[in-house]
Motif scaffolding. Structure first.
Motif, mmCIF file in Angstrom:
data_model
loop_
_atom_site.group_PDB
_atom_site.id
_atom_site.type_symbol
_atom_site.label_atom_id
_atom_site.label_comp_id
_atom_site.label_asym_id
_atom_site.label_seq_id
_atom_site.Cartn_x
_atom_site.Cartn_y
_atom_site.Cartn_z
ATOM 1 N N SER A 1 -8.309 8.651 -6.419
ATOM 2 C CA SER A 1 -7.069 8.083 -5.893
ATOM 3 C C SER A 1 -5.955 8.265 -6.896
ATOM 4 O O SER A 1 -6.139 8.145 -8.100
ATOM 5 C CB SER A 1 -7.266 6.599 -5.593
ATOM 6 O OG SER A 1 -6.036 6.005 -5.314
ATOM 7 N N GLU A 2 -4.795 8.572 -6.405
ATOM 8 C CA GLU A 2 -3.655 8.848 -7.277
ATOM 9 C C GLU A 2 -3.243 7.625 -8.065
ATOM 10 O O GLU A 2 -2.906 7.689 -9.227
ATOM 11 C CB GLU A 2 -2.490 9.321 -6.407
ATOM 12 C CG GLU A 2 -1.575 10.299 -7.118
ATOM 13 C CD GLU A 2 -0.524 10.821 -6.165
ATOM 14 O OE1 GLU A 2 -0.895 11.317 -5.099
ATOM 15 O OE2 GLU A 2 0.654 10.695 -6.498
ATOM 16 N N THR A 3 -3.287 6.458 -7.444
ATOM 17 C CA THR A 3 -2.814 5.255 -8.119
ATOM 18 C C THR A 3 -3.925 4.540 -8.852
ATOM 19 O O THR A 3 -3.702 3.967 -9.913
ATOM 20 C CB THR A 3 -2.209 4.276 -7.100
ATOM 21 O OG1 THR A 3 -3.240 3.866 -6.194
ATOM 22 C CG2 THR A 3 -1.079 4.911 -6.340
ATOM 23 N N LEU B 1 0.053 -1.637 -4.849
ATOM 24 C CA LEU B 1 1.050 -0.878 -5.610
ATOM 25 C C LEU B 1 1.954 -1.777 -6.435
ATOM 26 O O LEU B 1 2.441 -1.362 -7.487
ATOM 27 C CB LEU B 1 1.900 -0.032 -4.649
ATOM 28 C CG LEU B 1 1.215 1.178 -4.001
ATOM 29 C CD1 LEU B 1 2.202 1.949 -3.143
ATOM 30 C CD2 LEU B 1 0.611 2.090 -5.061
ATOM 31 N N ARG C 1 6.411 3.315 2.541
ATOM 32 C CA ARG C 1 7.185 4.244 1.712
ATOM 33 C C ARG C 1 8.240 3.535 0.876
ATOM 34 O O ARG C 1 8.790 4.116 -0.061
ATOM 35 C CB ARG C 1 7.837 5.312 2.595
ATOM 36 C CG ARG C 1 9.003 4.836 3.445
ATOM 37 C CD ARG C 1 9.528 5.944 4.338
ATOM 38 N NE ARG C 1 10.764 5.557 5.037
ATOM 39 C CZ ARG C 1 11.977 5.789 4.550
ATOM 40 N NH1 ARG C 1 12.114 6.397 3.394
ATOM 41 N NH2 ARG C 1 13.056 5.403 5.223
ATOM 42 N N SER D 1 0.833 -1.204 0.000
ATOM 43 C CA SER D 1 0.000 0.000 0.000
ATOM 44 C C SER D 1 0.865 1.251 0.000
ATOM 45 O O SER D 1 2.091 1.203 0.142
ATOM 46 C CB SER D 1 -0.911 0.005 1.235
ATOM 47 O OG SER D 1 -0.138 0.227 2.415
ATOM 48 N N THR D 2 0.200 2.392 -0.138
ATOM 49 C CA THR D 2 0.907 3.675 -0.128
ATOM 50 C C THR D 2 1.474 3.992 1.253
ATOM 51 O O THR D 2 2.334 4.878 1.383
ATOM 52 C CB THR D 2 -0.045 4.806 -0.549
ATOM 53 O OG1 THR D 2 -1.234 4.749 0.269
ATOM 54 C CG2 THR D 2 -0.454 4.656 -2.000
ATOM 55 N N GLU D 3 1.003 3.295 2.280
ATOM 56 C CA GLU D 3 1.526 3.524 3.626
ATOM 57 C C GLU D 3 2.959 3.014 3.776
ATOM 58 O O GLU D 3 3.673 3.414 4.696
ATOM 59 C CB GLU D 3 0.622 2.850 4.666
ATOM 60 C CG GLU D 3 -0.782 3.439 4.736
ATOM 61 C CD GLU D 3 -1.628 2.741 5.777
ATOM 62 O OE1 GLU D 3 -1.337 2.885 6.980
ATOM 63 O OE2 GLU D 3 -2.567 2.020 5.384
ATOM 64 N N TYR E 1 2.617 -0.952 -10.209
ATOM 65 C CA TYR E 1 3.938 -0.720 -10.797
ATOM 66 C C TYR E 1 4.207 -1.680 -11.955
ATOM 67 O O TYR E 1 4.741 -1.274 -12.989
ATOM 68 C CB TYR E 1 5.022 -0.877 -9.727
ATOM 69 C CG TYR E 1 4.957 0.134 -8.609
ATOM 70 C CD1 TYR E 1 4.533 1.438 -8.849
ATOM 71 C CD2 TYR E 1 5.313 -0.211 -7.304
ATOM 72 C CE1 TYR E 1 4.462 2.377 -7.818
ATOM 73 C CE2 TYR E 1 5.255 0.721 -6.265
ATOM 74 C CZ TYR E 1 4.825 2.006 -6.533
ATOM 75 O OH TYR E 1 4.760 2.919 -5.514
#
Length: 703
Positions: free
Chosen positions: A238-240, A245, A174, A170-172, A249
């Motif tokens: 949402s950005e993604t 992720l 980094r 997830s985006t959490e 990607y």
């Protein structure tokens, strides 16, 4: 145990915050990691502990936290990901000058510390065995954490989300991007042979292989995109646009140089077990080829642009040959039935694209050690011969794959320019076995196999007649099989007589099993039944084994000369269908099936025999006449005659080409997850992380 876990996590978090800057601290971290790796499976198997890692850390635990109020799982994953990019512990320190020098792991840009050059990273860091070993230990703990899935019961195809995977990807997190890139690059850059020094793997320990093995296992688990059904909660802004992720990607890779790097690495590893040398055992052989197949599948499934790049490249055959090798090698091994499924699914996915069928026409010159008949031909011949072997002498548990195998042959058949005599004989042998009356009457879906094979012959006759004289020769030799199909009895008394006569025979040792299961992409309505029927196939035909002349009578045929024209066949018309693989998790039990006259008539009248019968009507008299007139005793002369023949203007209007594309169902999605975790369970024996724990995702049996 709770206190022990809290203390172990506390040490790991504390070390991550202090950049793990002493040898003593590094050793302490490794010991805590190994301890948790062994403890966590026992926590997962106990239902009462299911919320332990996802509850806030109690104040009395005195555990250092990366985020106040965060669950223990978040603290652990955050610290482990920090340590994966910790200078002088898992990566080589990059010395910088100036005030921007990082003083803690939280301020380090981990994208500068990606483990290997490749996708999105051009610098190749120096190899360090100690760092690789430390990364392997950390990834094994991460793999253990995300093995939560193995201890969950999945009922009614309800896929239980894995919170560990969700947080890790997830985006959490980094480090999601550098971790994804590092895993991908380490896998695709790995070369087990190296400089090719014989027996080097016996003299020098390869520390990179354990890292690559656990990296590919973590990558495959993290690429689970079957949770997209839960993504409605994600905001449209949402950005993604993705919850996962890693999936995001992978789907966004688009540069050809990145695709070339990925494909070269995958083909290198897939072909490694096939490597032959003059010195026995001198070349290192990898053992994680099953994980490689799963990863390749996920890459093609998630990134369609990558799949089209593979199909556009001739290297697609470098993927096909090792898959066929493993399919042939494992066909009778019950413990490798799962690998058979993944191999067939990959080929089925690729066969849905025209380029795959075209690429199969490349001559097969690299001889891989396989126990198949010697032949001289193309990769299409190799595919057909291996599939024939799987169907005729494969393990009974492979029966659900029969329709998938035939669907693949149907998909590529319009593009096969030249089939060898051996492959042509194998196709006719399958038709003989599948078209025997007792087999057709035995199960409600057995006739689907015949429909597939007739479609193969029709495609080749209509679109690739020139160059396929070997197949035409075999069709003429086995013309009695088609007449038998056309005259198949629909009388109820005859049906009962055939079935009763077969039922009295007891020759299990010489029979081969056929499955009635079929994908929904058959030319007729699909009725799935789980009953089993056995079939004793006719003896296999060898290439050119019988004399063509002896099969023709001395009766004079009509002098029906072909009226050939220069008109070219119409342009191919493509239609797309859906190829659904059998739902392997279906628990439904079919009722006993009894063939009726009406049922046989319902599908017999749909048999696509017109094109083949017209071909036989035109060519059989001509071949009979030339055999008698020239007193031929050599099949070569007949093949020459067929090579120069034409049926332009004499056949029915060409039918549209129907390509059946793979479409997953809930059963296959669940199967992929179970299969991957089954591999991981069996491959991790040092230490045996999950051994003797109560795994619920699958059943463990000793063979």
């Amino acid at each position: 145990m709770a206190t022990l876990c809290y203390k172990a996590v506390e040490r790991i978090v504390s070390a991550a915050q202090n950049m793990c800057n002493s040898v003593h601290e590094q050793q302490t971290v490794l010991n805590c990691i190994r301890l948790l790796t062994r403890l966590i499976p026992y926590i997962f198997e106990d239902v009462d502990w299911s919320g332990f890692f996802w509850s806030p850390i109690p104040s009395h635990a005195e555990c250092v936290s990366t985020e106040p109020g965060a669950p223990l799982a978040h603290n652990l994953i955050d610290a482990l990901c920090d340590l994966l990019f910790c200078p002088d512990f898992t990566v080589q320190y990059i010395r910088k000058e100036g005030p921007d020098t990082a003083e803690d792991l939280q301020s380090i840009d981990s994208c500068e510390y990606i483990w290997a050059a490749g996708v999105g990273f051009a610098t190749s860091p120096p190899t360090n065995a100690v760092h690789d070993g430390n990364k392997t230990e950390i990834l094994k703990l991460i793999l253990t954490c995300i093995s939560y899935t193995m201890y969950q019961v999945n009922n009614d195809h309800q896929l239980v989300p894995n919170p560990w995977v969700e947080y890790l990807t997830s985006t959490e997190n980094r480090h999601a991007l550098p971790l994804f890139t590092s895993l991908l690059n380490v896998i695709c850059s790995y070369d087990p042979v190296g400089y090719g020094v014989p027996y080097n793997h016996l003299m020098v320990t390869d520390i990179r292989e354990p890292l690559v093995e656990v990296a590919i296992q973590v990558m495959c688990v993290c690429l689970e995109n079957d949770l997209e059904s839960h993504s409605e909660d994600v905001s449209e802004n949402s950005e993604t646009g993705f919850k996962n992720l890693f999936v995001n990607y992978l789907s966004r890779i688009h540069r050809e140089e990145d695709f070339a790097f990925m494909l070269k690495g995958l083909t290198r590893l897939l072909n490694n077990p096939l490597t032959q040398t003059y010195l026995p055992g001198s070349c290192k052989k990898i053992q994680f080829y099953q994980e490689m197949l799963v990863l390749f599948w996920k890459m093609c499934d998630i990134n369609k642009t990558f799949m089209f790049y593979v199909l556009k490249s001739s290297d697609v055959l470098e993927v096909l040959v090792p898959i066929l090798y493993h399919l042939n090698d494992a066909r009778a091994d019950q413990s490798r039935v799962g690998m058979m499924h993944i191999g067939v699914f990959i080929i089925l996915l690729l066969s849905g694209e025209r380029n795959f069928g075209v690429r199969l026409n490349k001559p097969y010159t690299t001889r891989v050690p396989m126990d198949i008949p010697v032949f001289s031909g193309t990769h299409a011949d190799l595919l057909i011969i291996v599939f024939h072997k799987i169907i005729t002498v494969g393990h009974p548990k492979l029966q659900p794959l029969f329709d998938c195998l035939l669907t693949i042959i149907v998909n590529v058949s319009p593009y096969l320019k030249t089939l060898s005599m051996v492959a042509s004989a194998k196709l006719l042998h399958l038709l003989e076995a599948f078209s025997t009356p007792w087999f057709l009457y035995a199960k409600s879906a057995n006739h689907h196999h015949v429909f597939f094979l007739l479609e193969v012959f029709n495609n080749i006759i209509q679109y690739q007649f020139d160059g396929n004289s070997n197949l035409i020769y075999q069709l003429i030799r086995k013309r009695a099989t088609f007449h038998q199909l056309a005259n198949l009895s629909t009388d109820q008394a005859t049906i009962n007589k055939v079935l009763n006569k077969r039922g009295k025979k007891t020759t299990p040792s010489t029979s081969m099993e056929f499955s009635a299961e079929s994908p929904t992409s058959t030319p007729v309505d699909s009725d799935n039944h789980d009953d089993q029927a056995s079939s004793k196939p006719p003896s296999e035909e060898t290439a050119g084994g019988d004399n063509m002349v002896e099969e023709f009578g001395v009766d004079e045929g009509e002098d029906d000369e072909e009226k050939s024209s220069n008109q070219k066949p119409p342009r191919h018309h493509l239609q797309e269908g859906v190829a659904r693989v059998p739902d392997m998790y279906s628990q439904e039990t079919a009722a006993h099936f009894t063939a009726t006259s009406e049922w046989v008539m319902s599908w017999k009248q749909k048999l696509p025999l017109q094109t083949i019968m017209r071909l036989l009507q035109v060519l059989v008299p001509q071949v009979e006449k030339i055999c008698i007139d020239k007193n031929l005793t050599d099949e070569g002369e007949i093949l020459k005659f067929l090579q120069h023949g034409t049926l332009v203007g004499l056949l029915p209007v060409p039918h549209p080409i129907l390509i059946r594309k793979y479409q997953a169902n809930s059963g296959t999605t669940m199967w992929f997850r179970t299969y991957m975790w089954g591999i991981i369970y069996l491959r991790n024996v040092d230490p045996p992380i999950w051994y003797d724990t109560e795994v619920k995702l699958f059943e463990i049996k000793s063979l």
